[in-house]
Design a protein around this motif. Structure first.
Motif, PDB file in Angstrom:
ATOM      1  N   LYS A 102       0.797  -1.228   0.000  1.00 19.76           N
ATOM      2  CA  LYS A 102       0.000   0.000   0.000  1.00 19.76           C
ATOM      3  C   LYS A 102       0.830   1.280   0.000  1.00 19.76           C
ATOM      4  O   LYS A 102       0.283   2.370  -0.115  1.00 19.76           O
ATOM      5  N   SER A 103       2.135   1.156   0.176  1.00 16.63           N
ATOM      6  CA  SER A 103       2.996   2.337   0.128  1.00 16.63           C
ATOM      7  C   SER A 103       4.071   2.077  -0.910  1.00 16.63           C
ATOM      8  O   SER A 103       4.923   1.225  -0.705  1.00 16.63           O
ATOM      9  N   LYS A 104       4.005   2.806  -2.010  1.00 18.94           N
ATOM     10  CA  LYS A 104       4.943   2.558  -3.103  1.00 18.94           C
ATOM     11  C   LYS A 104       6.104   3.535  -3.085  1.00 18.94           C
ATOM     12  O   LYS A 104       5.993   4.641  -2.573  1.00 18.94           O
ATOM     13  N   GLY A 105       7.183   3.099  -3.709  1.00 17.05           N
ATOM     14  CA  GLY A 105       8.326   3.983  -3.881  1.00 17.05           C
ATOM     15  C   GLY A 105       9.226   4.029  -2.662  1.00 17.05           C
ATOM     16  O   GLY A 105       9.292   3.079  -1.877  1.00 17.05           O
ATOM     17  N   THR A 106       9.911   5.151  -2.520  1.00 19.07           N
ATOM     18  CA  THR A 106      10.877   5.303  -1.437  1.00 19.07           C
ATOM     19  C   THR A 106      10.425   6.409  -0.490  1.00 19.07           C
ATOM     20  O   THR A 106       9.483   7.130  -0.777  1.00 19.07           O
ATOM     21  N   LYS A 107      11.127   6.525   0.629  1.00 16.23           N
ATOM     22  CA  LYS A 107      10.893   7.665   1.524  1.00 16.23           C
ATOM     23  C   LYS A 107      12.241   8.188   1.990  1.00 16.23           C
ATOM     24  O   LYS A 107      13.131   7.403   2.308  1.00 16.23           O
ATOM     25  N   VAL A 108      12.336   9.500   2.032  1.00 17.99           N
ATOM     26  CA  VAL A 108      13.546  10.122   2.562  1.00 17.99           C
ATOM     27  C   VAL A 108      13.371  10.298   4.061  1.00 17.99           C
ATOM     28  O   VAL A 108      12.324  10.753   4.525  1.00 17.99           O
ATOM     29  N   PHE A 109      14.355   9.901   4.821  1.00 21.58           N
ATOM     30  CA  PHE A 109      14.316  10.103   6.270  1.00 21.58           C
ATOM     31  C   PHE A 109      15.492  10.965   6.696  1.00 21.58           C
ATOM     32  O   PHE A 109      16.593  10.842   6.154  1.00 21.58           O
ATOM     33  N   ALA A 110      15.252  11.804   7.676  1.00 17.37           N
ATOM     34  CA  ALA A 110      16.331  12.595   8.262  1.00 17.37           C
ATOM     35  C   ALA A 110      16.682  11.941   9.593  1.00 17.37           C
ATOM     36  O   ALA A 110      15.885  11.948  10.519  1.00 17.37           O
ATOM     37  N   LEU A 111      17.850  11.336   9.652  1.00 18.41           N
ATOM     38  CA  LEU A 111      18.271  10.663  10.882  1.00 18.41           C
ATOM     39  C   LEU A 111      18.936  11.671  11.800  1.00 18.41           C
ATOM     40  O   LEU A 111      19.864  12.363  11.407  1.00 18.41           O
ATOM     41  N   ALA A 112      18.446  11.720  13.038  1.00 20.18           N
ATOM     42  CA  ALA A 112      19.032  12.656  13.988  1.00 20.18           C
ATOM     43  C   ALA A 112      18.996  12.040  15.370  1.00 20.18           C
ATOM     44  O   ALA A 112      18.429  10.970  15.572  1.00 20.18           O
ATOM     45  N   GLY A 113      19.589  12.706  16.312  1.00 19.39           N
ATOM     46  CA  GLY A 113      19.589  12.216  17.683  1.00 19.39           C
ATOM     47  C   GLY A 113      20.835  11.408  17.981  1.00 19.39           C
ATOM     48  O   GLY A 113      21.916  11.681  17.474  1.00 19.39           O
ATOM     49  N   LYS A 114      20.665  10.362  18.801  1.00 19.67           N
ATOM     50  CA  LYS A 114      21.826   9.621  19.301  1.00 19.67           C
ATOM     51  C   LYS A 114      22.250   8.521  18.320  1.00 19.67           C
ATOM     52  O   LYS A 114      22.302   7.353  18.656  1.00 19.67           O
ATOM     53  N   ILE A 115      22.483   8.914  17.091  1.00 20.05           N
ATOM     54  CA  ILE A 115      22.846   7.933  16.078  1.00 20.05           C
ATOM     55  C   ILE A 115      24.170   8.353  15.452  1.00 20.05           C
ATOM     56  O   ILE A 115      24.465   9.537  15.353  1.00 20.05           O
ATOM     57  N   ASN A 116      24.979   7.355  15.067  1.00 17.28           N
ATOM     58  CA  ASN A 116      26.313   7.682  14.562  1.00 17.28           C
ATOM     59  C   ASN A 116      26.298   8.473  13.265  1.00 17.28           C
ATOM     60  O   ASN A 116      26.909   9.525  13.165  1.00 17.28           O
ATOM     61  N   ASN A 117      25.598   7.956  12.241  1.00 10.86           N
ATOM     62  CA  ASN A 117      25.612   8.631  10.951  1.00 10.86           C
ATOM     63  C   ASN A 117      24.395   9.518  10.778  1.00 10.86           C
ATOM     64  O   ASN A 117      23.475   9.188  10.045  1.00 10.86           O
ATOM     65  N   VAL A 118      24.419  10.650  11.460  1.00 10.44           N
ATOM     66  CA  VAL A 118      23.336  11.611  11.300  1.00 10.44           C
ATOM     67  C   VAL A 118      23.310  12.030   9.834  1.00 10.44           C
ATOM     68  O   VAL A 118      24.338  12.322   9.259  1.00 10.44           O
ATOM     69  N   GLY A 119      22.152  11.994   9.216  1.00 12.73           N
ATOM     70  CA  GLY A 119      22.121  12.391   7.814  1.00 12.73           C
ATOM     71  C   GLY A 119      20.808  12.117   7.133  1.00 12.73           C
ATOM     72  O   GLY A 119      19.823  11.764   7.770  1.00 12.73           O
ATOM     73  N   LEU A 120      20.818  12.319   5.819  1.00 10.83           N
ATOM     74  CA  LEU A 120      19.632  12.097   5.005  1.00 10.83           C
ATOM     75  C   LEU A 120      19.771  10.774   4.279  1.00 10.83           C
ATOM     76  O   LEU A 120      20.784  10.536   3.641  1.00 10.83           O
ATOM     77  N   ILE A 121      18.753   9.941   4.358  1.00  9.24           N
ATOM     78  CA  ILE A 121      18.819   8.683   3.641  1.00  9.24           C
ATOM     79  C   ILE A 121      17.518   8.504   2.862  1.00  9.24           C
ATOM     80  O   ILE A 121      16.500   9.091   3.208  1.00  9.24           O
ATOM     81  N   GLU A 122      17.559   7.700   1.817  1.00  9.78           N
ATOM     82  CA  GLU A 122      16.335   7.407   1.078  1.00  9.78           C
ATOM     83  C   GLU A 122      16.253   5.897   0.881  1.00  9.78           C
ATOM     84  O   GLU A 122      17.132   5.303   0.263  1.00  9.78           O
ATOM     85  N   VAL A 123      15.218   5.301   1.430  1.00  7.73           N
ATOM     86  CA  VAL A 123      15.085   3.843   1.378  1.00  7.73           C
ATOM     87  C   VAL A 123      13.714   3.469   0.814  1.00  7.73           C
ATOM     88  O   VAL A 123      12.758   4.235   0.924  1.00  7.73           O
ATOM     89  N   PRO A 124      13.622   2.264   0.218  1.00  6.75           N
ATOM     90  CA  PRO A 124      12.308   1.820  -0.252  1.00  6.75           C
ATOM     91  C   PRO A 124      11.360   1.673   0.930  1.00  6.75           C
ATOM     92  O   PRO A 124      11.789   1.314   2.028  1.00  6.75           O
ATOM     93  N   MET A 125      10.085   1.933   0.724  1.00  8.75           N
ATOM     94  CA  MET A 125       9.080   1.676   1.749  1.00  8.75           C
ATOM     95  C   MET A 125       9.171   0.195   2.105  1.00  8.75           C
ATOM     96  O   MET A 125       9.373  -0.649   1.232  1.00  8.75           O
TER      97      MET A 125
END
Lengths: 592, 130
Positions: A342-365
């Motif tokens: 029911k959810s097609k394509g990808t989504k861009v996420f902004a990773l923040a907080g207590k995570i090593n690789n803070v950044g922008l990622i785009e992954v398939p749903m």
């Protein structure tokens, strides 16, 4: 030849620095150090299989490498040119060894569609966009497809709005196209306001033409000749690049009258917002563009019927638009093959907080939180334990350990008590107090509530007061029930999305971390040790040498004691500032 | 700029632009140009990407290295800004993180001049659609 050794936190913890040294030593012994270089790199994001070593230029990827493997890598791979079979990555599905990183499924976890040109082309040069097939989709639409065809393609692609609610984009376009009017509008919602989300800004700064092209396609599809981009004035660089892009596409005749020699006209203007969160809600956004206060109105009528100055308007978010040209050029079949049912394509996420690789990622749903946080994101900072992740910003909820393997899409997130929102992901570790987190997000919504309806204006304020009460150790069990009741009332009776979702952080933290709430009210204790008012400082008598450093550092003179004798903290006077803890060189100050 | 009056016009521009880009990327001739891309989104600029970019432009020129320095959008590696992608002719591009003036100098002297990699590489882990 280059040997790349991963220097990410995970790999470093499993001695990748020793691997680097052993490799260097082996090469030196064999007299190869001038020809083969050993380099420590950033995180490969493959921490689970670490430490990893990659050989360039043949892209051979070794996993679980130990310092003692350096000898065989140099003897076999470097000298004889034969990959060391036992160190190769084994594909978990096919059970076969993968010879190089290009064939590893892991490197297909991220697919960049919306971000396809970000970080690749010069955003201020329209020719670079055109070289990457830019404006070809617009050309195809105008010269080969009817507006109904375009809408049909977008509908079949299964694209849903990336701004938060996930409404089907094709359907939205269809409704707008069916409403007859002398003037219609295409509106781009660039009022990105979630704390921690910055994908729309990145798209506008890195690839502004993709949004302009998509808006023009939308104009053709719904029969609009005017486009408006509502962007917050806090994004000066995005505005600057949009202005350049607008100028260039007008010069090329890609905006304006008779586009591609047809009788289709379309123009785009910018409208600036002052940065109010509520203006991301489409009716409030339209009010603000009309020059009125940014306050939402009841729906229906939806903007597709009565929008900007009463005319049918189609409002889509930046990331949604960025997907459109690719769907046209590569076909809806291709797009709908990516993602979940029911959810097609990808989504861009902004990773923040207590995570090593803070950044922008785009992954398939359908990618799991575990893959996003622990593989792409490189895991939790400083080797701490994962506690929760807040998705959907202040309107979302927090997800915990038990949700780590849930495939992420619009519906699964709602079922788990959170939402997609615009795609902000704030990662929390064991040191974060969940009551304080709920308080933080609520403080944001209280600040941003427009004040039009009472449940949101008054209710959220009361919620915040109750939460503050609890974090100060003054709460009771009845307060937790009161919180829950009030949350439900606010959700049910608020006018717009802001109020309807603002209690989500409170409800989801109560659902997932009830024990922390209980500890705050019954034991007056903050399990994460972050609520200052609940902390208790004391001095361990056996460790205190009587140096008086703490007493001299205490700003309220709460510490007493003789020189060379044990010291004591007067709990009545103590303001819990932590100065004594920092001053003590003997570890005698205890925080509970 | 001329107006594009038809799809054929767009295709012509696309071919011209592609050839320009390809020349830069492929670099068939040994003197092919080095391409340096600096991620210049707000976040990059805030971490000093502007200074890094200026440094590359000035120093590559001073040191007589034929290179094209361009700005680009966010590469997504916010934790390692400023980020710079360097492509030597005919080779795969390499992304470096935390590129201040000192690192930039090292990249020019070691990687661009001699093909020796320097520390600070960010392994690229995504698939780009064409």
């Amino acid at each position: 030849m280059h040997l790349l050794v991963c220097g990410g936190t995970g790999c470093r913890a499993s001695e990748s620095n020793l691997i680097l040294e052993s490799l260097k030593r082996e090469l030196e012994e064999k007299g190869l150090s001038s020809e083969v270089q050993v380099i420590m790199t950033g995180c490969f994001g493959f921490c689970e299989k670490g430490p990893v070593v990659k050989v360039m230029p043949d892209n051979t990827f070794y996993v679980h490498v130990k310092p003692e493997d350096a000898g065989i890598i140099v003897a076999e791979h470097v000298i004889k040119g034969r990959p060391v079979q036992r160190l190769l990555y084994v594909d978990p599905k096919s059970k076969e060894q993968v010879p190089d990183s290009k064939h590893m499924g892991f490197y297909r976890k991220q697919i960049r569609i919306a971000l396809r040109n970000c970080g690749f082309i010069n955003p201020e040069n329209i020719d670079e966009y055109i070289a990457r097939d830019g404006y070809a989709s617009l050309g195809k639409c105008i010269s080969e497809l009817t507006p109904a065809d375009v809408i049909d393609i977008i509908k079949k692609s299964g694209l849903r709005g990336r701004g938060g609610a996930g409404f089907p984009t094709g359907l939205k376009w269809e409704i707008a196209s069916k409403n007859k009017a002398d003037q219609k509008y295409v509106v781009c919602n660039a009022d990105e306001g979630d704390p921690g989300a910055f994908m729309d800004r990145s798209v506008l700064e890195g690839d502004p033409h993709s949004v302009l092209e998509a808006m023009t396609i939308c104009g053709y599809a719904i029969g609009a000749s005017k486009g408006l981009i509502y962007i917050r004035a806090e994004y000066p660089l995005a505005i600057h690049r949009l202005k350049i892009a607008l100028k260039q596409s007008k010069e090329y005749g890609l905006l304006g009258k008779n586009i591609f020699g047809t009788d289709f006209n379309f123009d785009i203007e910018l409208r600036y917002g002052a940065g109010a969160f509520v203006c991301g809600e489409e009716t409030a956004l339209i009010s603000s563009m009309e020059g009125r206060r940014g306050e939402p109105t009841n729906k229906p009528p939806f903007p597709a019927e009565k929008g900007f100055f009463g005319k049918p308007s189609n409002v889509n978010n930046v990331e949604t638009f960025a997907n459109i040209p690719v769907i046209i050029s590569k076909g809806w079949e291709w797009f709908s093959s990516i993602g979940t049912e029911k959810s097609k394509g990808t989504k861009v996420f902004a990773l923040a907080g207590k995570i090593n690789n803070v950044g922008l990622i785009e992954v398939p749903m359908g990618t799991t939180l575990r893959e996003i946080i622990f593989e792409i994101g490189g895991g939790i900072k400083n080797g701490k334990k994962f506690k929760a992740v807040q998705t959907g910003g202040p309107s979302g909820g927090c997800l915990t350990e038990k949700h780590l393997d849930t495939p992420i899409d619009f519906d699964n997130l709602v079922a788990a008590g959170s939402m997609m929102g615009s795609g902000g992901m704030i990662v929390m570790d064991e040191d974060d107090c969940m009551v304080s987190i709920a308080k933080f997000f609520l403080a944001f919504t209280v600040e941003e509530s427009c004040g039009k309806c009472a449940p949101c204006r008054v209710g959220n304020k009361r919620l915040l007061e109750l939460l503050t009460h609890i974090t100060k150790g003054n709460g009771t069990m009845a307060d937790i029930d009161r919180l829950k009741n009030m949350c439900n009332v606010i959700k049910d009776t608020s006018l717009c999305g802001l109020g309807q979702t603002s209690p989500n952080p409170v409800l989801s933290t109560i659902n997932n971390f009830m024990d922390e709430y209980v500890a705050h009210v019954t034991e007056k204790r903050c399990p994460a040790g972050s609520c200052r008012e609940l902390m208790k400082y004391s001095i361990i008598v056996d460790k205190c040498v009587g140096c008086t450093a703490c007493a001299r550092g205490c700003p309220v003179n709460a510490i007493s004691g003789e020189r060379k004798g044990p010291h004591f903290i007067d709990q009545e006077k103590c303001i819990k500032c932590g100065a004594c803890f920092e001053k003590c060189k003997f570890g005698a100050v205890l925080i509970k | 700029m001329e107006k594009l009056k038809s799809l054929a016009d767009l295709k012509r521009i696309r071919e011209e632009a592609k050839t320009k880009l390809d020349l830069r990327v492929r670099g068939d001739n040994p003197e092919g140009l080095v391409q340096v891309k600096v991620a210049m989104a707000t976040c990059g600029i805030a971490s000093g990407a502007k200074q890094t970019m200026d440094f590359f432009v000035e120093e590559l020129d001073k040191r007589g290295i034929g290179a094209v320095v361009t700005q680009t959008g966010c590469m997504g590696y916010c934790y390692a800004e400023p980020t710079v992608e360097v492509q030597l002719p005919g080779q795969e591009s390499v992304v470096f993180g935390y590129v201040d003036r000192k690192k930039a100098d090292e990249i020019i002297e070691k990687y661009i001049k001699n093909g020796e990699l320097v520390e600070g590489i960010i392994p690229v882990n995504y698939e780009k659609i064409d």
